[in-house]
Design a protein around this motif. Structure first.
Motif, mmCIF file in Angstrom:
data_model
loop_
_atom_site.group_PDB
_atom_site.id
_atom_site.type_symbol
_atom_site.label_atom_id
_atom_site.label_comp_id
_atom_site.label_asym_id
_atom_site.label_seq_id
_atom_site.Cartn_x
_atom_site.Cartn_y
_atom_site.Cartn_z
ATOM 1 N N THR A 53 0.844 -1.186 0.000
ATOM 2 C CA THR A 53 0.000 0.000 0.000
ATOM 3 C C THR A 53 0.881 1.237 0.000
ATOM 4 O O THR A 53 1.748 1.385 0.861
ATOM 5 N N VAL A 54 0.667 2.113 -0.981
ATOM 6 C CA VAL A 54 1.405 3.370 -1.065
ATOM 7 C C VAL A 54 0.488 4.492 -0.593
ATOM 8 O O VAL A 54 -0.584 4.715 -1.163
ATOM 9 N N ILE A 55 0.906 5.188 0.456
ATOM 10 C CA ILE A 55 0.166 6.346 0.961
ATOM 11 C C ILE A 55 0.992 7.581 0.619
ATOM 12 O O ILE A 55 2.080 7.785 1.167
ATOM 13 N N ARG A 56 0.495 8.385 -0.309
ATOM 14 C CA ARG A 56 1.213 9.591 -0.708
ATOM 15 C C ARG A 56 0.585 10.808 -0.042
ATOM 16 O O ARG A 56 -0.627 11.029 -0.160
ATOM 17 N N ILE A 57 1.410 11.581 0.656
ATOM 18 C CA ILE A 57 0.939 12.800 1.304
ATOM 19 C C ILE A 57 1.554 13.977 0.563
ATOM 20 O O ILE A 57 2.767 14.191 0.610
ATOM 21 N N ALA A 58 0.719 14.752 -0.130
ATOM 22 C CA ALA A 58 1.210 15.888 -0.903
ATOM 23 C C ALA A 58 1.468 17.104 -0.030
ATOM 24 O O ALA A 58 2.367 17.899 -0.303
ATOM 25 N N ALA A 59 0.678 17.262 1.030
ATOM 26 C CA ALA A 59 0.844 18.380 1.959
ATOM 27 C C ALA A 59 0.046 18.066 3.212
ATOM 28 O O ALA A 59 -0.926 17.308 3.173
ATOM 29 N N PHE A 60 0.454 18.666 4.319
ATOM 30 C CA PHE A 60 -0.237 18.426 5.577
ATOM 31 C C PHE A 60 -1.324 19.479 5.790
ATOM 32 O O PHE A 60 -1.217 20.357 6.643
ATOM 33 N N THR A 61 -2.393 19.361 5.002
ATOM 34 C CA THR A 61 -3.545 20.228 5.162
ATOM 35 C C THR A 61 -4.466 19.643 6.229
ATOM 36 O O THR A 61 -4.255 18.539 6.733
ATOM 37 N N LYS A 62 -5.493 20.403 6.560
ATOM 38 C CA LYS A 62 -6.386 19.995 7.652
ATOM 39 C C LYS A 62 -7.023 18.637 7.369
ATOM 40 O O LYS A 62 -7.546 18.398 6.284
ATOM 41 N N GLY A 63 -6.971 17.742 8.350
ATOM 42 C CA GLY A 63 -7.593 16.427 8.247
ATOM 43 C C GLY A 63 -6.697 15.329 7.715
ATOM 44 O O GLY A 63 -7.096 14.157 7.708
ATOM 45 N N VAL A 64 -5.485 15.672 7.276
ATOM 46 C CA VAL A 64 -4.600 14.676 6.673
ATOM 47 C C VAL A 64 -4.227 13.580 7.672
ATOM 48 O O VAL A 64 -4.192 12.397 7.329
ATOM 49 N N GLY A 65 -3.943 13.946 8.916
ATOM 50 C CA GLY A 65 -3.527 12.952 9.898
ATOM 51 C C GLY A 65 -4.546 11.844 10.091
ATOM 52 O O GLY A 65 -4.201 10.657 10.099
ATOM 53 N N ASP A 66 -5.818 12.211 10.228
ATOM 54 C CA ASP A 66 -6.865 11.203 10.394
ATOM 55 C C ASP A 66 -7.023 10.362 9.132
ATOM 56 O O ASP A 66 -7.298 9.156 9.205
ATOM 57 N N THR A 67 -6.839 10.984 7.960
ATOM 58 C CA THR A 67 -6.921 10.236 6.706
ATOM 59 C C THR A 67 -5.813 9.195 6.623
ATOM 60 O O THR A 67 -6.036 8.059 6.187
ATOM 61 N N VAL A 68 -4.612 9.566 7.055
ATOM 62 C CA VAL A 68 -3.493 8.619 7.054
ATOM 63 C C VAL A 68 -3.767 7.473 8.017
ATOM 64 O O VAL A 68 -3.553 6.299 7.693
ATOM 65 N N ARG A 69 -4.268 7.772 9.197
ATOM 66 C CA ARG A 69 -4.561 6.705 10.168
ATOM 67 C C ARG A 69 -5.625 5.747 9.633
ATOM 68 O O ARG A 69 -5.524 4.534 9.820
ATOM 69 N N THR A 70 -6.626 6.306 8.950
ATOM 70 C CA THR A 70 -7.654 5.450 8.361
ATOM 71 C C THR A 70 -7.064 4.554 7.284
ATOM 72 O O THR A 70 -7.387 3.367 7.191
#
Length: 389
Positions: A216-233
């Motif tokens: 699974t590749v999780i790409r984070i383009a920027a740490f905008t609001k809500g990104v942390g919870d999206t990554v945990r999900t």
């Protein structure tokens, strides 16, 4: 180095501060509040239009220069910019009220642009690397791999990506949604011009892809609001036991609270980073309960900056991830905002952060465990295979 038209430089001057989305004024409350852990007046909310007054002689000097200029009928913003320039603050910046509002919108995942991602090749060519679905660029039929030759008649070959981004958005001339921009493009032997109308767009800061090999590749383009919870999900939904590649290439930073929450997806509590504000030492900690057993590789490059470096450093120093790619940018300074007499905002450096092992990031970056310039994802998959065994 790569970028997209979400991130731009301030209109008045070409510093990289805006590209980083301000590392430390968002440690708790978000880019606009300036609240830091322990601040009695921190709201805990993102997007406030009232930056807290920041302490320190440098802020006082800038505010004084702005006030004196206003009393003399001169531009307080220009006076503040001169004071910041004289201070030698590499990351210092002054924003008009409108620019700061755009800045906050970007942290909320909203921006004005045409929906293009781009990078500069080694020979100076500017290549489109991604087109956002539903954007003006997508509607015009622009594709990944197209070459961007000009913007409003100006040749872009050899320009820094940040300048290309600024031209796409029209930041230097104050363009807004609804204004047009004409792009010169090439695809193979075809050359043509396309006139697009800028629009207000929302970003997908996190994308998740499952590769054929069970990665699974999780790409984070920027740490905008809500990104942390999206990554945990995304981590929770990944098949049990399978490895994860955390792709932070080109991530220019954002909300540090979101980077810490992202770290919590892979750590069971503990230190994420330390930082100082005017000499006072403070710390950021992950929440407990993260997935500590799943094989993890973090992929980085020279465009990995600020909050993305904070996350990389935490995962590396804590022995949680193998880092693959090239040395990160090296932006580890702490900024705080303060409101000036005319309503503009000054962002000035007040300190620096360090990784859990005490390493300084600012000006040095983070070296990967495994250098890789080409086929980086393939190298990451290979490393994951070894970790799994």
């Amino acid at each position: 180095m790569s970028g997209r038209d979400l991130f731009c430089q301030p209109r008045r001057f070409g510093r990289g501060a805006a590209l980083t989305l301000v590392f430390a004024s968002v440690l708790v409350a978000g880019a606009a509040t300036g609240s830091l852990p322990g601040d009695a007046d921190g709201t805990g909310e993102t997007g406030s239009s009232r930056p807290a007054a920041a302490p320190g002689s440098r802020h006082d000097a800038v505010a004084r220069a702005a006030a004196e200029a206003m009393a003399e009928g001169k531009s307080p913003t220009e006076a503040a910019e001169r004071a910041v320039s004289r201070s030698g603050d590499r990351w210092g910046a002054v924003y008009s009220p409108g620019e700061y509002e755009e800045f906050e919108d970007a942290l909320d995942g909203r921006y004005t642009g045409v929906g293009l991602w781009a990078r500069r090749e080694r020979d100076g060519r500017i290549e489109v690397t991604k087109v956002q679905g539903g954007s003006p660029a997508a509607a015009a039929g622009i594709r990944t791999g197209d070459r961007l030759r000009s913007i409003d008649g100006r040749a872009v070959d050899g320009l820094p990506v940040t300048e290309v981004v600024s031209l796409l958005r029209g930041d230097t001339t104050g363009e807004a949604a609804g204004t047009t921009v004409t792009l010169g493009l090439e695809r193979g032997t075809r050359a043509w011009r396309e006139t697009l109308r800028r629009a207000r767009l929302s970003t997908d800061s996190v994308t998740v892809q499952r590769l054929a090999g069970g990665v699974t590749v999780i790409r984070i383009a920027a740490f905008t609001k809500g990104v942390g919870d999206t990554v945990r999900t995304a981590v929770h939904r990944a098949p049990a036991g399978e490895g994860i590649v955390l792709d932070l290439r080109g991530n220019s930073g954002g909300l540090v609270t979101e980077a810490v929450t992202s770290a919590s997806a892979f750590l069971d509590g503990g230190l994420v980073a330390t930082y100082d504000v005017d000499g006072e030492q403070r710390a950021l900690h992950a929440e407990g309960g993260g997935d500590t057993a799943r094989p993890l590789v973090a992929v980085v490059d020279g465009g990995t900056m600020s909050a993305a470096e904070l996350l990389t450093g935490a995962l590396k120093d804590r022995g949680r991830a193998v880092v693959v790619g090239s040395r990160t940018f090296g932006k580890g300074s702490v900024q705080m905002p303060s409101r000036l007499p005319d309503g503009s905002v000054a962002e000035l450096t007040v300190g620096h952060y360090r990784t859990p092992s005490g390493r300084t990031v600012d000006g040095q970056g983070i070296a990967p465990d495994l250098e890789a310039d080409h086929d980086v994802l393939h190298r990451a998959e290979t490393v994951l295979g070894g970790l799994g065994e």
